[in-house]
Design an enzyme around this catalytic site. Structure first.
Site, mmCIF file in Angstrom:
data_model
loop_
_atom_site.group_PDB
_atom_site.id
_atom_site.type_symbol
_atom_site.label_atom_id
_atom_site.label_comp_id
_atom_site.label_asym_id
_atom_site.label_seq_id
_atom_site.Cartn_x
_atom_site.Cartn_y
_atom_site.Cartn_z
ATOM 1 C CE LYS A 72 -4.257 1.189 -0.280
ATOM 2 N NZ LYS A 72 -5.033 0.747 -1.426
ATOM 3 C CB SER B 110 -7.646 1.223 -3.554
ATOM 4 O OG SER B 110 -7.471 1.179 -2.149
#
Length: 591
Positions: free
Chosen positions: A191, A389
């Protein structure tokens, strides 16, 4: 005094007359604009659709009546309009070919250029021809134009062919100069979105995934150009390594990158050859705007709704805007999807997603609306440039998912990024704080100091629960176990081709395939597609374009800053973003 009053009266009278005349002219212009927007284009025999690849490409076209009234040329192209125009050109028997003129063109994503190229390939299946010309080809425009039967270049022009690179931005040290830093809580080693604010270089996991997807995009480009130009992939790679951008134009012909070097006034003769007309005859051309008025195939049968969801995912209208000024506002989208669920005329829905994500809370709200919609009618997702995402979060519950080969998707992970302004306030500005509280965490989130270890631990637990929920949503939607999803999650970004292998998507294909699949799932024999949200009327567009929210200034800033505009906009809107985010890096920098 009489003379003074006479001049004042004359001035006032003149102002009133000018105002009346301008008002009448404005009404005439507006009536003409309204009439033109509803007009039908007459297509003459032996016509050519001229596609000007210049300006900024966005997911959908934003109408600007003020620009039309003042005679300005729009700098924004809509992918939806281009694909529709190519399809109409294929269907219309009076249109014999497409002429592409490439200029300064900025595509929103590699997937969009691939979608245009695929539409042009489909056009050629009709037996019609395509001719491309440019003074100079940028890499993305050459990729599109390489599909043409004939590729022409100005005798003094160039072809920018250099490969792909990514140069992420890092502003941690810049913020530190102002006494600002960010505290981070995240789940997923890949991430990488917060790295812009918290690091000064790419982490190794991020470098791994960026390397994978830019190489994947480049391989798609190489194969496509190779198939069209009959140049081996290894040779095209060698051209990039040699940086043929600075080669002599005559060398491009020898390399088979172009077919001929021509000046602008010589192109018409080549097109007339394709039309089997006299080389001096005028070419009957249709612009992209003209094609909007060309009738397509008659809309019959049941309705398949195509709902466009593109931009950052935000909680409300004030949640921040993306580069093209558009965002996915959760409460608006949820209401729209609820209406589609209740509309008996809509038999199936295609959710067109082009989003790098955004607010985790807003993503969950939209996911829930998709689930409710799916309970009543089939839902198929068509992924554009991004569906990552939060963009993947809102997609994963669909019955079926289509992706472009170069779509950037996945990135199943969540983070929270919290600004600490105490250094700015205390050290730079000399503001002092004290504290009195009734309970242990009463001052949680105060600007007086950063979060302490115990407070960060609570935040990490909260974000961890968000990640577990995200993971479960994906597992349920994709009919896999939590363990299977964890292997491909951790915030890892995947290219569409790779996402197919790990079952994050069901098939590679564009919007047309998604519509066909939705109709098949709804068991429709005859159907037509209708776009949602509906386009604003010319009057609504006029009122919007006259809104004083800085759209003109933003467009000027965008033109001035170029590739630096997106990171600037991200920092500018940071205080509008939800603290808990499910999103990609602020800007996937590929050039």
């Amino acid at each position: 005094m009489k003379e003074f009053l006479k001049y004042v009266l004359a001035t006032v009278t003149g102002i009133i007359l000018v105002t009346i005349i301008m008002g009448i002219l404005s009404v005439i212009s507006l009536v003409g604009l309204a009439a033109s927007s509803a007009s039908t284009t007459n297509v003459e025999e032996n016509s050519v659709f001229t596609l000007m690849l210049s300006g900024q490409l966005d997911e959908r076209t934003a109408e600007n009546p003020i620009a039309k009234l003042t005679g300005q040329v729009s700098e924004n192209l809509g992918l939806d309009n281009i694909l529709s125009a190519i399809r109409k050109a294929k269907e219309n028997e009076n249109i014999k070919g497409i002429y592409i003129e490439a200029g300064l063109f900025s595509a929103d994503t590699p997937a969009s250029t691939h979608a245009i190229r695929e539409a042009l390939l489909d056009f050629k299946k009709s037996g019609k021809w395509i001719v491309a010309y440019a003074d100079s080809y940028e890499q993305s425009t050459y990729y599109i134009c390489s599909v043409a039967d004939k590729v022409f270049l100005n005798p003094q022009g160039m072809i920018d062919w250099h490969g792909l690179a990514s140069n992420p931005y890092f502003v941690k040290d810049l913020l530190a100069k102002f006494g600002v830093k960010y505290q981070l809580c995240k789940v997923g080693k890949y991430k990488s979105a917060p790295e812009m604010m918290t690091a000064d270089q790419m982490s190794e996991p991020n470098r791994e995934q960026v390397t994978a997807y830019i190489n994947g995009i480049w391989q798609v480009m190489l194969k496509d150009v190779s198939d069209s130009r009959k140049i081996p992939v290894d040779t095209l790679n060698a051209y990039a390594d040699r940086f043929i951008t600075l080669s002599e134009p005559a060398e491009y012909v020898k390399m088979k990158m172009v077919d001929k070097l021509l000046y602008t006034n010589e192109v018409k003769a080549e097109i007339n050859k394709m039309l089997k007309a006299d080389e001096k005859d005028d070419v009957k051309q249709l612009t992209l705007t003209d094609m909007e008025g060309v009738k397509g195939q008659k809309k019959e049968g049941d309705q398949v709704a195509v709902y466009y969801a593109y931009g950052d995912i935000v909680d409300s209208e004030t949640g921040g805007l993306t580069q093209d000024g558009h965002s996915i506002v959760a409460n608006t989208v949820c209401k729209d999807l609820d209406r589609l669920a209740k509309d008996d005329d809509v038999k199936a829905v295609v959710l067109r997603v082009n989003s790098p994500g955004g607010s985790a809370y807003a993503s969950e709200q939209i996911w829930n609306s998709v689930v409710n919609l799916k309970a009543k009618k089939p839902v198929v997702v068509s992924m554009g440039g991004y569906a990552a995402s939060g963009g993947y979060y809102i997609s994963c519950a669909a019955n079926y998912i289509y992706s472009e080969p170069t779509t950037i998707t996945g990135s199943i992970g969540i983070f929270g990024m919290f600004p600490d302004f105490s250094g700015l306030l205390t050290d730079k500005l000399g503001v002092k704080f004290d504290e009195v509280k009734t309970n242990k965490f009463a001052a949680f989130g105060t600007v007086a100091r950063p979060f302490n270890a115990e407070e960060l631990s609570l935040l990490e637990s909260y974000i961890g629960r968000g990640y577990e929920l995200f993971r479960k949503r994906v597992a349920d939607g994709r009919h896999q176990t939590i363990e299977q999803i964890e292997e491909i999650a951790q915030g890892r970004v995947w290219l569409g081709n790779d996402a197919l292998k790990i079952k994050l998507v069901d098939e590679i294909g564009g919007l047309d395939k998604a519509i066909e699949k939705a109709a098949k799932l709804a068991k429709l024999d005859e159907y037509h597609a209708t776009n949602y949200p509906e386009e604003a009327s010319w009057w609504e567009s006029l009122m919007s374009s006259m809104d004083s929210k800085g759209s003109y200034l933003d467009s000027q800033l965008r033109e001035t800053l170029g590739e630096y505009y997106e990171p600037f906009l991200f920092v500018k809107n940071m205080n509008r973003h939800s603290a808990i985010q499910a999103r990609l890096p602020y800007y996937v920098n590929i050039k």
